[in-house]
Design an enzyme around this catalytic site. Structure first.
Site, PDB file in Angstrom:
ATOM      1  N   ASN A 157       0.792  -1.244   0.000  1.00  0.00           N
ATOM      2  CA  ASN A 157       0.000   0.000   0.000  1.00  0.00           C
ATOM      3  C   ASN A 157       0.819   1.287   0.000  1.00  0.00           C
ATOM      4  O   ASN A 157       0.397   2.274  -0.584  1.00  0.00           O
ATOM      5  CB  ASN A 157      -1.059  -0.014   1.105  1.00  0.00           C
ATOM      6  CG  ASN A 157      -0.472   0.023   2.482  1.00  0.00           C
ATOM      7  OD1 ASN A 157       0.515  -0.638   2.739  1.00  0.00           O
ATOM      8  ND2 ASN A 157      -1.054   0.796   3.365  1.00  0.00           N
ATOM      9  N   LYS A 180      11.861  -8.050   1.199  1.00  0.00           N
ATOM     10  CA  LYS A 180      10.886  -8.794   0.385  1.00  0.00           C
ATOM     11  C   LYS A 180       9.659  -7.915   0.191  1.00  0.00           C
ATOM     12  O   LYS A 180       8.864  -7.716   1.103  1.00  0.00           O
ATOM     13  CB  LYS A 180      10.465 -10.112   1.052  1.00  0.00           C
ATOM     14  CG  LYS A 180       9.701 -10.976   0.047  1.00  0.00           C
ATOM     15  CD  LYS A 180       8.655 -11.884   0.641  1.00  0.00           C
ATOM     16  CE  LYS A 180       7.255 -11.367   0.637  1.00  0.00           C
ATOM     17  NZ  LYS A 180       6.645 -10.991  -0.643  1.00  0.00           N
ATOM     18  N   GLU A 255       3.886  -4.494  12.281  1.00  0.00           N
ATOM     19  CA  GLU A 255       2.991  -3.346  12.020  1.00  0.00           C
ATOM     20  C   GLU A 255       1.812  -3.905  11.248  1.00  0.00           C
ATOM     21  O   GLU A 255       1.946  -4.219  10.062  1.00  0.00           O
ATOM     22  CB  GLU A 255       3.721  -2.288  11.178  1.00  0.00           C
ATOM     23  CG  GLU A 255       4.966  -1.711  11.814  1.00  0.00           C
ATOM     24  CD  GLU A 255       4.661  -0.672  12.876  1.00  0.00           C
ATOM     25  OE1 GLU A 255       3.485  -0.295  13.033  1.00  0.00           O
ATOM     26  OE2 GLU A 255       5.601  -0.268  13.579  1.00  0.00           O
ATOM     27  N   CYS A 289      -3.467   1.463   6.590  1.00  0.00           N
ATOM     28  CA  CYS A 289      -3.664   0.769   7.869  1.00  0.00           C
ATOM     29  C   CYS A 289      -4.362   1.660   8.883  1.00  0.00           C
ATOM     30  O   CYS A 289      -5.109   1.193   9.719  1.00  0.00           O
ATOM     31  CB  CYS A 289      -2.308   0.299   8.404  1.00  0.00           C
ATOM     32  SG  CYS A 289      -1.103   1.609   8.570  1.00  0.00           S
ATOM     33  N   GLU A 390     -11.100  -5.341   9.243  1.00  0.00           N
ATOM     34  CA  GLU A 390     -10.496  -4.355   8.347  1.00  0.00           C
ATOM     35  C   GLU A 390     -10.941  -4.615   6.904  1.00  0.00           C
ATOM     36  O   GLU A 390     -10.855  -5.750   6.428  1.00  0.00           O
ATOM     37  CB  GLU A 390      -8.969  -4.473   8.434  1.00  0.00           C
ATOM     38  CG  GLU A 390      -8.239  -3.423   7.628  1.00  0.00           C
ATOM     39  CD  GLU A 390      -6.728  -3.593   7.715  1.00  0.00           C
ATOM     40  OE1 GLU A 390      -6.252  -4.740   7.615  1.00  0.00           O
ATOM     41  OE2 GLU A 390      -6.028  -2.577   7.884  1.00  0.00           O
ATOM     42  N   GLU A 467       8.003   1.678  15.240  1.00  0.00           N
ATOM     43  CA  GLU A 467       9.008   2.102  14.266  1.00  0.00           C
ATOM     44  C   GLU A 467       9.174   3.609  14.384  1.00  0.00           C
ATOM     45  O   GLU A 467       8.442   4.265  15.116  1.00  0.00           O
ATOM     46  CB  GLU A 467       8.555   1.753  12.842  1.00  0.00           C
ATOM     47  CG  GLU A 467       8.599   0.270  12.561  1.00  0.00           C
ATOM     48  CD  GLU A 467       8.361  -0.075  11.099  1.00  0.00           C
ATOM     49  OE1 GLU A 467       7.801   0.765  10.378  1.00  0.00           O
ATOM     50  OE2 GLU A 467       8.727  -1.189  10.698  1.00  0.00           O
TER      51      GLU A 467
HETATM   52  P1  NAP Z   1      -0.170  -9.253   3.682  1.00  0.00           P
HETATM   53  O1  NAP Z   1      -0.983 -10.104   2.791  1.00  0.00           O
HETATM   54  O2  NAP Z   1      -0.063  -9.638   5.104  1.00  0.00           O
HETATM   55  O3  NAP Z   1       1.275  -9.157   3.013  1.00  0.00           O
HETATM   56  C1  NAP Z   1       2.293  -8.354   3.533  1.00  0.00           C
HETATM   57  C2  NAP Z   1       3.640  -8.923   3.131  1.00  0.00           C
HETATM   58  O4  NAP Z   1       3.789 -10.186   3.760  1.00  0.00           O
HETATM   59  C3  NAP Z   1       3.754  -9.187   1.628  1.00  0.00           C
HETATM   60  O5  NAP Z   1       5.070  -8.943   1.226  1.00  0.00           O
HETATM   61  C4  NAP Z   1       3.414 -10.661   1.536  1.00  0.00           C
HETATM   62  O6  NAP Z   1       3.917 -11.296   0.384  1.00  0.00           O
HETATM   63  C5  NAP Z   1       4.116 -11.163   2.786  1.00  0.00           C
HETATM   64  N1  NAP Z   1       3.669 -12.485   3.230  1.00  0.00           N
HETATM   65  C6  NAP Z   1       2.497 -13.107   2.970  1.00  0.00           C
HETATM   66  N2  NAP Z   1       2.500 -14.344   3.560  1.00  0.00           N
HETATM   67  C7  NAP Z   1       3.692 -14.474   4.194  1.00  0.00           C
HETATM   68  C8  NAP Z   1       4.287 -15.513   4.952  1.00  0.00           C
HETATM   69  N3  NAP Z   1       3.679 -16.673   5.187  1.00  0.00           N
HETATM   70  N4  NAP Z   1       5.529 -15.328   5.459  1.00  0.00           N
HETATM   71  C9  NAP Z   1       6.183 -14.161   5.246  1.00  0.00           C
HETATM   72  N5  NAP Z   1       5.677 -13.142   4.499  1.00  0.00           N
HETATM   73  C10 NAP Z   1       4.433 -13.301   3.989  1.00  0.00           C
HETATM   74  O7  NAP Z   1      -0.700  -7.754   3.661  1.00  0.00           O
HETATM   75  P2  NAP Z   1      -1.021  -6.872   2.389  1.00  0.00           P
HETATM   76  O8  NAP Z   1      -2.353  -7.293   1.859  1.00  0.00           O
HETATM   77  O9  NAP Z   1       0.139  -6.839   1.474  1.00  0.00           O
HETATM   78  O10 NAP Z   1      -1.123  -5.429   3.065  1.00  0.00           O
HETATM   79  C11 NAP Z   1      -2.274  -4.963   3.662  1.00  0.00           C
HETATM   80  C12 NAP Z   1      -2.201  -5.090   5.171  1.00  0.00           C
HETATM   81  O11 NAP Z   1      -1.062  -4.417   5.664  1.00  0.00           O
HETATM   82  C13 NAP Z   1      -3.388  -4.445   5.845  1.00  0.00           C
HETATM   83  O12 NAP Z   1      -3.853  -5.281   6.862  1.00  0.00           O
HETATM   84  C14 NAP Z   1      -2.812  -3.171   6.432  1.00  0.00           C
HETATM   85  O13 NAP Z   1      -3.518  -2.664   7.536  1.00  0.00           O
HETATM   86  C15 NAP Z   1      -1.434  -3.610   6.778  1.00  0.00           C
HETATM   87  N6  NAP Z   1      -0.540  -2.454   6.916  1.00  0.00           N
HETATM   88  C16 NAP Z   1      -0.138  -2.101   8.177  1.00  0.00           C
HETATM   89  C17 NAP Z   1       0.663  -0.970   8.343  1.00  0.00           C
HETATM   90  C18 NAP Z   1       1.123  -0.546   9.716  1.00  0.00           C
HETATM   91  O14 NAP Z   1       2.068   0.226   9.794  1.00  0.00           O
HETATM   92  N7  NAP Z   1       0.490  -0.989  10.788  1.00  0.00           N
HETATM   93  C19 NAP Z   1       1.072  -0.222   7.241  1.00  0.00           C
HETATM   94  C20 NAP Z   1       0.642  -0.624   5.989  1.00  0.00           C
HETATM   95  C21 NAP Z   1      -0.154  -1.745   5.837  1.00  0.00           C
HETATM   96  P3  NAP Z   1       2.964 -11.517  -0.896  1.00  0.00           P
HETATM   97  O15 NAP Z   1       2.613 -10.181  -1.397  1.00  0.00           O
HETATM   98  O16 NAP Z   1       3.808 -12.278  -1.816  1.00  0.00           O
HETATM   99  O17 NAP Z   1       1.750 -12.270  -0.410  1.00  0.00           O
END
Ligand code: NAP
Length: 508
Positions: A157, A180, A255, A289, A390, A467
């Protein structure tokens, strides 16, 4: 915009300081404004990952890096910052193509990344170590040392900003970093690698490993030579990573997601509140987020305020990411739009009344893109699934409340604890409520404002750790206590033959 698709990074990944064709599965980066192809990248294979880890371990242990003085490391971070600052338009273009975000936003994210590297250059150069109070004839130090190799796993995002937030403090601390990126947005991380390479990052100290979470992500989390995982992403993934990290007792920072409340009191400035609420939920098309996705409005104000909010929402410009007028750009991917649409269907089933939005735009020019209209839903209960989970899209649930105690209870009645917005002219009330809310960040009469020097993170299901800020660098270090004898005398307990009688053992 004069940049063209030729400016997108080529089909190469950055492993151990070298550009190579990845040996893993293909990753498609598409432009979600029209679903056209940006690039197909051959992602990292297991072997690419292992090569990167080995190179990182060697580079981190190399005396040239290990013994580099903090001010010299600061020089490198500053060079990276300047490299980013000199490529804002190019980075913004790549990231907008990769994520569908507006150029206005991706320019700001690129500027933020440059600022993050600059900030950690200064943190690195100015961080002091502590001399603690001794209880004997020695000096006692509390020192910080690098962890070793840090894996940064980031979402799609806000890639360049979240990447910088992990890479800069980890390098400032003297670690090697493996990044990654998310599979939907691999390109801007590769552009960052090009910039860091040009800025002179030592070979091997930084790699970019596009690849799926299930392969490269798991490899990084499980590998014994990875000393920390710094993760930003969804709560389910964070929980999975934390579970695996526990097996090797590795520190993780998480996060995660959010379902953040905004609270509008009857004494607020409504113009200020409406502008802030719109920005808080609909900028980035709600893919944030910290999106303020649950809105509580005091009952006396509710009807008129919600009418105005709906009217203002209808005026938001949904459009192409490259148009300067656009406020709401497409979602990152058609699959993600499907998920948002399913959530709105759930909201309807739960008795929600869609006051505006709830559909794709009619404009034929937007038909091919992953667009979704900003949506406001009333009539939902705070404990409905729609208000608990969410959505990560442009969907706002509005609910009335009567008094301060009630709204604090409602706002806190959610598993997440990332952020909160309070809209009131009463300073004492907003202070009280701000202190009572369970959230990592609270904004009063503003929303979604950030400073790199202010710590950021979540409570509950929104994560573990913080962070940013000076402590952001310390979070990538291990602490060591060092006692340096100043007496030159043998310990009296050993009754070492001396001219003096041994002094009684004090146990200190
Ligand atoms: P996600 O599906 O959890 O993926 C995040 C990262 O984790 C991607 O690089 C993903 O790779 C990787 N990943 C997936 N499965 C994994 C595993 N088993 N082991 C290690 N890494 C793995 O989240 P997203 O859909 O990309 O992002 C949206 C989420 O991020 C939302 O929930 C949002 O709230 C959260 N977010 C939080 C913050 C904060 O600061 N709190 C900031 C921004 C976003 P792939 O893409 O290859 O699946």
């Amino acid at each position: 915009m004069s940049l063209s698709l030729d400016q997108l990074p080529p089909d190469r990944i950055f492993v151990g300081g070298q550009w190579r064709r990845g040996g893993g599965a293909e990753i498609e980066s598409r432009f979600s404004a029209d679903n056209s192809m940006n690039r197909i990248i051959k992602g990292a294979s297991n072997q690419d990952g292992l090569d990167a880890i080995e190179a990182a371990k060697l580079a981190q242990a190399d005396p040239a890096w290990r013994n580099m003085k903090p001010h010299e490391r600061a020089g490198l971070l500053d060079a990276i910052s300047r490299g980013i600052a000199g490529n804002i338009e190019r980075i913004a273009f790549i990231q907008s193509r990769d994520t569908g975000k507006t150029l206005t936003e991706t320019r700001a994210l690129a500027q933020s990344a440059a600022g993050t590297f600059r900030y950690y250059a200064s943190v690195c150069e100015t961080a002091d170590e502590a001399l603690t109070v001794p209880r004997g004839d020695y000096l006692t130090f509390s020192l910080h040392e690098p962890l070793g190799v840090v894996a940064a796993i980031t979402p799609w995002n806000s890639p360049i900003a979240s990447d910088a937030q992990k890479i800069a403090p980890a390098l400032a601390a003297g670690n090697a970093v493996l990044l990654k990126p998310a599979s939907w947005s691999p390109l801007v991380a590769l552009e960052l690698a090009r910039i860091m390479d040009e800025a002179g990052i030592p070979k091997g100290l930084f790699s970019v490993l596009p690849g799926s979470g299930g392969t490269i992500g798991n490899l990084l989390v499980d590998h014994p030579d990875i000393d920390k995982v710094s993760f930003t992403g969804g709560t389910a993934t964070g929980r999975h990573i934390a579970g695996r990290a526990a097996q090797k007792l590795m520190p993780v920072s998480l996060e995660l997601g959010g379902k953040s409340p905004s609270i509008v009191f009857e004494d607020c400035d409504p113009d200020l509140a409406i502008a802030g609420i719109l920005f808080g939920i609909f900028s980035s098309s709600g893919q944030s987020c910290i999106a303020g996705s649950r809105l509580f409005v005091q009952r006396s104000l509710y009807p008129g305020f919600v009418d105005r909010l709906v009217e203002a929402t209808r005026k938001l410009v949904v459009g192409h990411p490259f148009s300067a007028r656009t406020q709401v750009a497409p979602l990152v991917h058609p699959d993600h739009r499907r998920s948002v649409e399913e959530w709105v269907a759930t909201a309807r089933k739960e008795g929600g009344e869609v006051l505006t939005g709830g559909a794709r735009p009619d404009d034929p020019a937007l038909r091919e893109g992953a667009y979704y209209n900003p949506t406001i839903i009333a009539g939902l209960a705070n404990d409905s699934e729609t208000c608990r989970q969410e959505i990560f899209g442009p969907v706002l649930a509005v609910m009335p409340f009567d008094d301060e105690d009630e709204v604090v209870a409602l706002a806190n009645d959610n598993a997440y604890g990332l952020a909160c917005g309070i809209w009131s002219r009463d300073f004492q009330k907003s202070w009280r409520v701000g202190r009572a809310i369970r959230a990592g960040t609270v904004w009063v009469n503003t929303y979604k404002q950030f400073s790199i020097s202010t710590p950021f993170g979540g409570d509950g299901e929104s994560g573990i750790g913080r962070e940013k800020g000076r402590d952001g660098m310390r979070a990538c270090m291990r602490q060591k206590s060092l006692y340096q004898d100043m007496s030159g005398a043998p310990h009296p307990w050993a009754r070492w033959p001396t001219d003096q009688e041994p002094s009684p053992d004090t146990g200190k």
